[in-house]
Motif scaffolding. Structure first.
Motif, mmCIF file in Angstrom:
data_model
loop_
_atom_site.group_PDB
_atom_site.id
_atom_site.type_symbol
_atom_site.label_atom_id
_atom_site.label_comp_id
_atom_site.label_asym_id
_atom_site.label_seq_id
_atom_site.Cartn_x
_atom_site.Cartn_y
_atom_site.Cartn_z
ATOM 1 N N TYR A 1 2.509 -10.993 12.041
ATOM 2 C CA TYR A 1 1.412 -11.494 10.872
ATOM 3 C C TYR A 1 1.709 -10.532 9.610
ATOM 4 O O TYR A 1 1.945 -11.061 8.616
ATOM 5 C CB TYR A 1 -0.010 -11.403 11.430
ATOM 6 N N LEU A 2 1.836 -9.132 9.556
ATOM 7 C CA LEU A 2 1.798 -8.488 8.691
ATOM 8 C C LEU A 2 3.410 -8.414 7.987
ATOM 9 O O LEU A 2 3.465 -8.655 6.869
ATOM 10 C CB LEU A 2 1.313 -6.867 8.857
ATOM 11 N N CYS A 3 4.227 -8.170 8.675
ATOM 12 C CA CYS A 3 5.668 -7.951 8.485
ATOM 13 C C CYS A 3 6.275 -9.347 8.020
ATOM 14 O O CYS A 3 6.694 -9.555 6.868
ATOM 15 C CB CYS A 3 6.362 -7.312 9.233
ATOM 16 N N ASN A 4 6.206 -10.238 8.952
ATOM 17 C CA ASN A 4 6.916 -11.451 9.013
ATOM 18 C C ASN A 4 6.175 -12.568 7.836
ATOM 19 O O ASN A 4 6.902 -13.345 7.305
ATOM 20 C CB ASN A 4 7.377 -12.112 10.128
ATOM 21 N N LEU A 5 4.721 -12.715 8.074
ATOM 22 C CA LEU A 5 4.120 -13.790 7.319
ATOM 23 C C LEU A 5 3.531 -13.049 5.739
ATOM 24 O O LEU A 5 3.466 -13.937 5.165
ATOM 25 C CB LEU A 5 3.077 -13.922 8.190
ATOM 26 N N HIS A 6 3.429 -11.850 5.860
ATOM 27 C CA HIS A 6 2.764 -11.367 4.649
ATOM 28 C C HIS A 6 3.422 -10.224 3.994
ATOM 29 O O HIS A 6 3.013 -9.703 3.159
ATOM 30 C CB HIS A 6 1.375 -11.122 4.772
ATOM 31 N N GLY A 7 4.863 -9.917 4.430
ATOM 32 C CA GLY A 7 5.450 -9.251 3.525
ATOM 33 C C GLY A 7 5.160 -7.771 3.438
ATOM 34 O O GLY A 7 5.461 -6.969 2.501
ATOM 35 N N PHE A 8 4.430 -7.110 4.511
ATOM 36 C CA PHE A 8 4.015 -5.736 4.492
ATOM 37 C C PHE A 8 5.331 -4.968 5.179
ATOM 38 O O PHE A 8 6.117 -5.744 5.697
ATOM 39 C CB PHE A 8 3.030 -5.415 5.501
ATOM 40 N N VAL A 9 5.523 -3.885 4.696
ATOM 41 C CA VAL A 9 6.454 -3.036 4.976
ATOM 42 C C VAL A 9 5.808 -1.977 6.028
ATOM 43 O O VAL A 9 4.861 -1.232 5.732
ATOM 44 C CB VAL A 9 7.179 -2.383 3.802
ATOM 45 N N ASP A 10 6.674 -1.745 7.002
ATOM 46 C CA ASP A 10 6.192 -0.674 8.268
ATOM 47 C C ASP A 10 6.950 0.321 7.762
ATOM 48 O O ASP A 10 8.114 0.879 7.747
ATOM 49 C CB ASP A 10 6.814 -1.349 9.477
ATOM 50 N N ILE A 11 6.003 1.462 7.323
ATOM 51 C CA ILE A 11 6.443 2.685 7.022
ATOM 52 C C ILE A 11 5.890 3.857 7.905
ATOM 53 O O ILE A 11 4.762 3.998 7.937
ATOM 54 C CB ILE A 11 6.185 2.896 5.494
ATOM 55 N N GLU A 12 6.811 4.656 8.262
ATOM 56 C CA GLU A 12 6.453 5.918 9.124
ATOM 57 C C GLU A 12 6.067 7.014 7.900
ATOM 58 O O GLU A 12 6.888 7.490 6.981
ATOM 59 C CB GLU A 12 7.454 6.452 10.041
ATOM 60 N N THR A 13 5.001 7.782 8.189
ATOM 61 C CA THR A 13 4.333 8.799 7.213
ATOM 62 C C THR A 13 4.491 9.944 8.246
ATOM 63 O O THR A 13 4.331 10.037 9.438
ATOM 64 C CB THR A 13 3.118 8.444 6.683
ATOM 65 N N PRO A 14 4.507 11.125 7.624
ATOM 66 C CA PRO A 14 4.645 12.593 8.361
ATOM 67 C C PRO A 14 3.123 12.658 9.073
ATOM 68 O O PRO A 14 2.102 12.441 8.562
ATOM 69 C CB PRO A 14 4.810 13.520 7.207
ATOM 70 N N THR A 15 3.522 13.450 10.175
ATOM 71 C CA THR A 15 2.430 13.912 11.133
ATOM 72 C C THR A 15 2.196 15.654 10.910
ATOM 73 O O THR A 15 1.185 16.167 11.162
ATOM 74 C CB THR A 15 2.136 13.629 12.451
ATOM 75 N N LEU A 16 3.404 16.096 10.276
ATOM 76 C CA LEU A 16 3.201 17.603 10.102
ATOM 77 C C LEU A 16 2.939 17.699 8.549
ATOM 78 O O LEU A 16 3.851 17.509 7.894
ATOM 79 C CB LEU A 16 4.591 18.296 10.519
ATOM 80 N N PHE A 17 1.616 17.912 8.124
ATOM 81 C CA PHE A 17 1.414 17.773 6.748
ATOM 82 C C PHE A 17 0.564 19.106 6.455
ATOM 83 O O PHE A 17 0.360 20.159 7.220
ATOM 84 C CB PHE A 17 0.575 16.465 6.587
ATOM 85 N N LYS A 18 -0.205 18.737 5.393
ATOM 86 C CA LYS A 18 -1.263 19.919 4.871
ATOM 87 C C LYS A 18 -2.379 19.672 5.146
ATOM 88 O O LYS A 18 -2.950 18.556 5.241
ATOM 89 C CB LYS A 18 -1.091 19.983 3.203
ATOM 90 N N ARG A 19 -3.190 20.668 5.206
ATOM 91 C CA ARG A 19 -4.673 20.513 5.603
ATOM 92 C C ARG A 19 -5.279 19.932 4.589
ATOM 93 O O ARG A 19 -5.320 20.156 3.511
ATOM 94 C CB ARG A 19 -5.398 21.952 6.266
ATOM 95 N N THR A 20 -6.332 19.075 4.997
ATOM 96 C CA THR A 20 -7.203 18.312 3.720
ATOM 97 C C THR A 20 -8.534 19.268 3.569
ATOM 98 O O THR A 20 -8.830 20.012 4.448
ATOM 99 C CB THR A 20 -7.468 16.806 4.253
ATOM 100 N N PRO A 21 -8.787 19.000 2.213
ATOM 101 C CA PRO A 21 -9.876 19.811 1.847
ATOM 102 C C PRO A 21 -11.234 19.634 2.675
ATOM 103 O O PRO A 21 -11.352 18.425 2.997
ATOM 104 C CB PRO A 21 -10.304 19.385 0.379
ATOM 105 N N GLY A 22 -11.789 20.522 3.266
ATOM 106 C CA GLY A 22 -12.911 20.332 4.149
ATOM 107 C C GLY A 22 -12.219 19.793 5.583
ATOM 108 O O GLY A 22 -13.111 19.117 6.328
ATOM 109 N N GLY A 23 -11.062 19.811 5.823
ATOM 110 C CA GLY A 23 -10.413 19.241 6.969
ATOM 111 C C GLY A 23 -10.834 19.860 8.260
ATOM 112 O O GLY A 23 -9.531 20.290 8.843
ATOM 113 N N ALA A 24 -11.895 20.208 8.716
ATOM 114 C CA ALA A 24 -11.994 20.783 9.901
ATOM 115 C C ALA A 24 -11.574 19.925 10.879
ATOM 116 O O ALA A 24 -11.466 18.552 10.629
ATOM 117 C CB ALA A 24 -13.572 21.055 10.174
ATOM 118 N N LYS A 25 -11.477 19.830 12.128
ATOM 119 C CA LYS A 25 -11.191 18.878 13.184
ATOM 120 C C LYS A 25 -9.551 18.718 13.254
ATOM 121 O O LYS A 25 -9.338 17.815 13.818
ATOM 122 C CB LYS A 25 -11.817 17.619 13.072
ATOM 123 N N GLU A 26 -9.012 19.361 12.332
ATOM 124 C CA GLU A 26 -7.664 19.102 12.183
ATOM 125 C C GLU A 26 -6.742 20.224 13.157
ATOM 126 O O GLU A 26 -6.955 21.294 12.847
ATOM 127 C CB GLU A 26 -6.967 19.309 10.759
#
Lengths: 609, 609
Positions: B200-225
């Motif tokens: 639905y997303l990719c073939n019908l509506h032109g969405f691009v499947d893009i992988e984003t990093p999981t090794l990242f920087k802590r977010t402000p107030g980001g307890a639970k990370e």
């Protein structure tokens, strides 16, 4: 003493005339769409305010009222404006009449790369002003309304492909770099190839897409695994290098056919063109043999290959590890090229120097002239009577150059393999195109050794790949007598000299697995007790493979680095230059994880920071 | 003082006769196939030795020579054997003649759950011996050859769905639990639903499947990370709770339409039915408004919904946050049910006790009899003349019970919302079915507050969702005067009383973002300088949403826990019971990461372990 003569054979390989891959220009952005629209017609303007994309407008749209959203790419004399979106460029006419003063003000005052929305009519360009290089070059937009959606500040670099930027700058402003044609093309091609792979595996062949955990247990000998502290003192998760154990356990669980586009982690410190997290197409099947997996992968690549690339020819040729080493001096030969006789005498000197400097190894060139006399320092050491025999073995022809070396088999072959690539580099700097980037030469390498001597203690064995690899059926008896001679059921897939995949038939017999782990590899079996137990409870025969997606897409798109096919890559030191990752953490945030930083003595100053 | 009367309204909701969902039995395993074969016909026997799956054989296969691989499910009197694969069960006849002694030996001696390969002919079952409950019940296999592929040791539990097992045992032997019908069904349905979403997303509506990093920087107030130590002293990666920043940066990068089946991480310690890693369908679009995202998601769910479930009706109803709180006492109302008048007098006592015990709140019931007299302790406190007015407001009818409470609005509403669910539990234990598990009631909740008072200091503000959420266009002026009153452009998607998704239109104006972060939220802007910079460089208006895939599949399959729709879930304490994860790490493996364990003083003994 071992004489290697493959180089002469390679010299006679074909070097075909090359189609130069030209740097794509912005005007051809719509190529990125064609990739998908040849197969499907996605609606790019569903759910949003625009009626069309900038790049799709043609003469067939003449007279249509359209609303476009995009970035201001270019403006000329407050008359024309080129608007860009992911799909391409379109020319917009800035209205000059007094009644449109507010529209003109918006379009003339907005800085370059500002985001605007315009509505107007698609009209023909005046005769003679068409731009045949631009897919939308026959039309332009007569604007009626315009809205500035967001103004842009002065950019650190221009969004134009011909602008050369350092990679550090590109990574720091990745969100700007992503606007380039090349990055848009690469990421969209990647998305579409993966989608086709999914269709092939899931829809055509009944594979089940299953997500496996990334917070897992460390693997025996699993250095290079990132650690994740848990809230239990002294207990850690590991980020696994592959879903190897899980995919096998899924087969024990009767899932039959598993695949996953799997995120994997490897902490290798600084290695060029590696990423701490990477992606593999991960596959496992039950009741399958090596040929089955190979057929599957050949079909997969053929099915998912982009239409605008040279097609994939199947089946792929296959070569044993021993043969690859003896013939190409590597287990990942680039079979696109042989060699041509372009080497000059001074080149030979630089090659000899290269091998002496880098490998501490002597190279002896033999130049064969028309009367097959050996013009070489080695000539004196080889009996006249033996020379015709050697010439026959080496299949040399006149004017060939043969490079000879002597030494331990593996070492001598590896050196010659590297010299072969060195010669190719040398010849390519001279303008001889040996490695056509538009050609795709796939090759299976099979019959790897099951074990290798440990580097730190060559009397002990380690797995050549991983301890779950099944031995070659013909060699099982050797496990108990000469384990070093056992070949495995491992296979590698090589593309243009790069390993892009590897897999194996796995051990499904618990006793055999226990013997290899405990007796031959001397591993701590406790860390893998769940795997051994699983094999005891009705594990089916199974095997699989993993393809390195980043490398594959890099080769398909002809990109210089895998960083060009990843949206937000890390630098070669593992940093995200955009967000300054990794970063310091306040000590109180370490407390819940029961860890503290061990500051190296010489950087104690940093602690106070 | 606030009187809430919604409960009486709910009492008059419909309670429709329920289709009981019966526990699926092994004989109907082929349902799992039907899910996909209604749309496509995957080849399940390509690339492998078998010719067919066990579950697919029918009368149409009569006379065919087949090769099957599977697990021995059942054997009777050394005559019949039932073979199982992922696809279903088939009956195999063990040959009795002397010439087939070796085949008989294999099939009679192999323990249950051993893996065998058999070849033979598909024949009709003798008249009268057909089994109509079994999809393959008209045929059986006359075996010619058999091979034991792997013998099974004594199992810790039987692979039968009616065997009750503790969850700890199921998780410890997950690879055996995966062989159950229910787990096979759940994982295959999940794979297929996600595949349809991708189409639905990719073939019908032109969405691009893009992988984003999981090794990242802590977010402000980001307890639970979760933290991941790097090889640089004192520097850490964080595992992000969502790709929020990356998806927005992709829009700034002109990717236009992004989606990802994204792995996310949240370290919440022990919370029931949460997982430290989970999956969301992550979506972001440029040039979109709230309605656009809602239409997209409605289409997405309708397109990907399994054929064997009650269909999804669109558009979904929508309700403001304020209305949901006032009417249902929650921001995720279960709209499958109203209430029926099944409460007995003693129930009221238990409800009053529940609210007193759990919420320290007094509840006053009002029973309305035929003459509309107020039978209630509160009756004396409400003037006779006001009662008809109240009855009209509450839309009560005779025989209704009204539960009244007084107090601060949010608190009183929340209590009544919980009592509503408590009443539903109570009535369902009495056999009144209020919450039909085969019904799917979707609901949008909109117009959330943008900020909430901080729990630890109610004078300060925190984001109700995250700091990138755009304010409601009508309320922007209030940002500078009464920020607590500002509504946001956040929306939640609720299914049967569960929040299954949430998203928002984002802030694309750098100044507004800076004002909210620095002035209103008092966050350290440095941690987000890359985001603010990105907004300055031509960020398009954009918005998105994330659907919680585990919870969604859990509801679709009617599973009691999200652990039943995840192949290898962690226990509620975050452990993998199969492999004993997390685990201790030798101190020398911590060294490269410059960390050491801070042992709590009372568990110093553990250190010596």
């Amino acid at each position: 003493m071992y004489f290697s003569s493959w180089l002469s054979q390679l010299y006679r390989g074909l070097s075909r005339p090359i189609r130069r891959t030209t740097q794509p220009i912005w005007g051809s952005l719509s190529r990125s769409l064609m990739l998908s629209s040849q197969r499907r017609n996605p609606e790019y303007s569903s759910f949003v305010v625009r009626t069309n994309t900038c790049g799709e407008l043609r003469s067939s749209h003449l007279g249509q009222e359209v609303t476009l959203c995009g970035w201001i790419q270019y403006r000329r004399q407050n008359t024309f404006l080129v608007l860009r979106d992911f799909h391409g460029l379109v020319q917009v006419i800035i209205p000059q009449d007094e009644s449109a003063a507010s529209v003109r003000k918006i379009l003339c005052e907005a800085p370059m790369e500002s985001v605007v929305q315009v509505s107007g009519t698609v009209i023909s360009r005046p005769a003679g002003q068409e731009n045949p290089k631009m897919p939308t070059g026959e039309i332009e937009i007569k604007v009626k309304t315009a809205e500035l959606l967001n103004a842009c500040k002065k950019l650190p670099f221009e969004i134009k492909d011909f602008m050369k930027k350092t990679e550090a700058l590109r990574l720091q402003y990745r969100y700007l770099d992503l606007r380039s044609f090349q990055m848009q093309y690469n990421l969209r091609l990647r998305s579409q190839m993966v989608m086709k792979m999914r269709e092939y595996l899931c829809n055509l062949h009944g594979f089940v897409d299953i997500e496996t955990p990334t917070l897992f247990k460390r693997t025996p000998g699993g250095a290079k695994e990132f650690l994740v502290p848990s809230r239990e003192p002294g207990k850690f998760y590991s980020l696994p290098q592959s879903p190897q154990q899980f995919k096998q356990l899924l087969m024990v669980g009767g899932l039959d056919r598993y695949f996953q586009v799997a995120r994997c982690y490897r902490d290798e410190g600084s290695r060029p063109d590696r990423q701490p997290e990477f992606t593999q197409i991960d596959i496992e099947m039950s009741f399958v043999d090596q040929t089955g997996i190979q057929n599957l992968i050949e079909g997969l690549l053929q099915y998912s290959w982009p239409n605008d690339k040279a097609p994939v020819v199947v089946p792929f040729p296959s070569m044993t590890f021993a043969e690859a080493l003896a013939t190409y001096g590597t287990d990942k030969p680039d079979t696109r090229f042989g060699m041509k006789k372009y080497l000059k005498r001074k080149d030979i000197e630089s090659i000899r120097k290269f091998s002496a400097d880098h490998f501490d190894q002597e190279i002896l060139p033999v130049f064969l002239n028309t009367n097959r006399n050996w013009n070489s320092p080695v000539a004196n050491f080889i009996m006249e009577s033996k020379r015709p025999e050697l010439i026959r073995l080496m299949e040399t022809q006149e004017e060939d150059v043969v490079l000879l070396t002597a030494g331990e088999h593996n070492k001598a072959c590896s050196l010659l393999g590297k010299l072969r690539l060195e010669c190719a580099d040398l010849l390519e700097t001279r303008g001889v195109v040996l490695r056509d980037p538009t050609l795709f030469s796939f090759l299976w390498i099979v019959d790897f050794p099951l074990f290798l001597p440990k580097e730190e203690n060559p009397r002990e064995l380690e797995s050549a790949h991983h301890p779950f690899t099944a031995p070659h059926p013909s060699d099982i008896h050797l496990l108990y007598t000469e384990p070093k001679k056992v070949r495995s059921q491992h296979y590698d897939l090589v593309l243009n000299g790069n390993e892009i995949g590897g897999g194996s038939i796995r051990i499904h017999n618990a006793e055999l697995q226990r013997y290899i782990l405990a007796t031959l590899l001397k591993e701590d079996v406790k860390l893998l007790s769940h795997m051994l137990q699983a094999l005891d409870y009705g594990a089916p025969p199974h095997g699989g493979i993993a393809l390195g997606l980043d490398r594959l897409i890099c080769l398909v798109t002809g990109s210089p680095s895998i960083r060009d096919v990843i949206a937000f890559p890390k630098s070669f030191r593992g940093h995200d230059l955009m967000s300054n990752t990794p970063d310091s953490i306040p000590p109180e945030e370490l407390k819940p994880y029961h860890i503290q930083v061990s500051w190296p003595t010489d950087s104690r100053a940093a602690k106070t920071h």
